[in-house]
Design an enzyme around this catalytic site. Structure first.
Site, PDB file in Angstrom:
ATOM      1  CB  SER A 183     -17.840 -21.154 -40.519  1.00 56.37           C
ATOM      2  OG  SER A 183     -18.685 -20.107 -40.092  1.00 56.37           O
ATOM      3  CB  THR A 191     -26.705 -22.327 -39.822  1.00 59.70           C
ATOM      4  OG1 THR A 191     -26.198 -21.578 -38.715  1.00 59.70           O
ATOM      5  CG2 THR A 191     -28.222 -22.280 -39.810  1.00 59.70           C
ATOM      6  CB  THR A 233     -23.244 -17.426 -42.422  1.00 60.21           C
ATOM      7  OG1 THR A 233     -23.707 -17.329 -41.059  1.00 60.21           O
ATOM      8  CG2 THR A 233     -24.267 -18.193 -43.246  1.00 60.21           C
ATOM      9  CG  ASP A 234     -20.581 -17.561 -37.336  1.00 57.49           C
ATOM     10  OD1 ASP A 234     -21.658 -17.034 -37.692  1.00 57.49           O
ATOM     11  OD2 ASP A 234     -20.456 -18.155 -36.252  1.00 57.49           O
TER      12      ASP A 234
END
Length: 338
Positions: A57, A14, A86-87
């Site tokens: 990710s 992101t 962030t995943d």
């Protein structure tokens, strides 16, 4: 006074998205773009920006993180910052901590809100990560801190950081230990050092974790779980390609009693680690009886995952298998985690 050299390695996520003509966010920004968005970085450090990939990710692989670890190990900079999605940040940070041993800060950061939003947090997180990398306390304790994550002005240990909300700005936390430091104004305020005994013991036993990828199944236990997926794995001639399994167990280390036989057979077929579904914290070892409580599961040969979240236990088990460790050595290694 000379400024430290900071190496920024951008993976995607992101933080690195751009809107396409329809307004949908797509991967596209590279490391140079991220740096240009934060002019203040040039006053803090000499920045070397490198785009490693432009991948969300959720699509990263173990092999890619192993290659990234080698790049970090070879860097001559005085601090390294990885930007990504962030995943899977909680998993990649932990894997990097297993693989990288440097005496300079190694930091993973990301963004929850994309650059098209007025409240985008990517530039602030990158600025905070560079401030942390340049901070004298962080630099003095780099080896004691290990790989760390910086999100929303807080610093977290890689072994403990978790994504605890899918969309909220303050999506990251360390429920077990809390943050290691906080950024206030332009200062890094230390709050504590992580307990690194388990990580250091793990690194010694792992050595240099080379080898090829070793798929590990993640089996989450829930109310009335029948175990059909485990049956399918056991009945397939190659166990569906899996070489190990992690069971996200209930409570202090429990699964439904109907799974007693299948769990024992799974443990006999491949290294199987039990980890707390609750998200971390040491499990019980000798309180409850019954075939699928902690006493029975341990007697049946399942490996106790200690305080590691199931996602991190899966990362560690894959690394153990990749390094060629046998079941007894894997059990001993996980034993260090409580």
């Amino acid at each position: 006074m000379s400024r430290p050299r900071i190496h920024i390695l951008a993976l995607g996520g992101t933080i690195a998205t751009k809107p396409d003509p329809s307004g949908v966010m797509q991967m596209g920004a590279g490391a140079d773009d991220l740096v240009k968005a934060v002019p203040l970085l040039a006053t803090l450090a000499d920045i070397e920006a490198e785009t490693v990939s432009r991948v969300g990710s959720h699509s990263l692989s173990f092999d890619q993180i192993h290659a990234l670890a080698a790049k970090i190990a070879a860097s001559t900079a005085e601090g390294v910052i990885v930007t990504q999605g962030t995943d899977t940040l909680e998993e990649t940070a932990f894997l990097l901590d297993l693989l990288v041993e440097r005496d300079v800060p190694v930091i993973v950061t990301a963004a929850m809100r994309n650059p098209s939003l007025t409240s985008a947090d990517g530039p602030g997180n990158l600025l905070a990560a560079v401030r942390v990398a340049c901070d004298p306390w962080v630099r003095a304790h780099a080896q004691s801190l290990g790989v760390i994550s910086v999100m929303l002005d807080e610093v977290y240990a890689a072994a403990d950081v978790l994504k605890v909300h899918p969309t909220r700005l303050n999506a990251f936390a360390s429920p077990q230990s809390g943050p290691l430091a906080a950024l206030v104004e332009d200062r890094v305020v230390p709050l504590g050092l992580p307990v690194r005994d388990a990580m250091e013991a793990t690194r010694r036993k792992l050595g240099r974790a080379g080898g090829t990828a070793q798929p590990v199944a993640l089996l989450w236990m829930g109310l009335d779980e029948p175990g059909h997926l485990i049956d399918a794995m056991l009945n397939a001639s190659d166990h569906l390609g899996y070489r190990g399994a992690v069971v996200g167990a209930m409570g202090g280390g429990h699964i439904p009693e109907r799974l007693a036989d299948v769990a024992a057979r799974l443990a006999a077929a491949m290294p199987t680690v039990v980890s707390p579904r609750a998200g971390g914290g040491p499990m019980l070892r000798q309180t409850y009886g019954g075939p699928t409580s902690e006493i029975g599961l341990r007697k049946a040969g399942l490996i106790w995952g200690g305080r590691l979240h199931p996602l991190k236990a899966r990362v560690l088990l894959e690394t153990c298998l990749r390094a060629g460790l046998q079941r007894t050595a894997i059990a001993d290694l996980f034993g260090a985690w409580g």
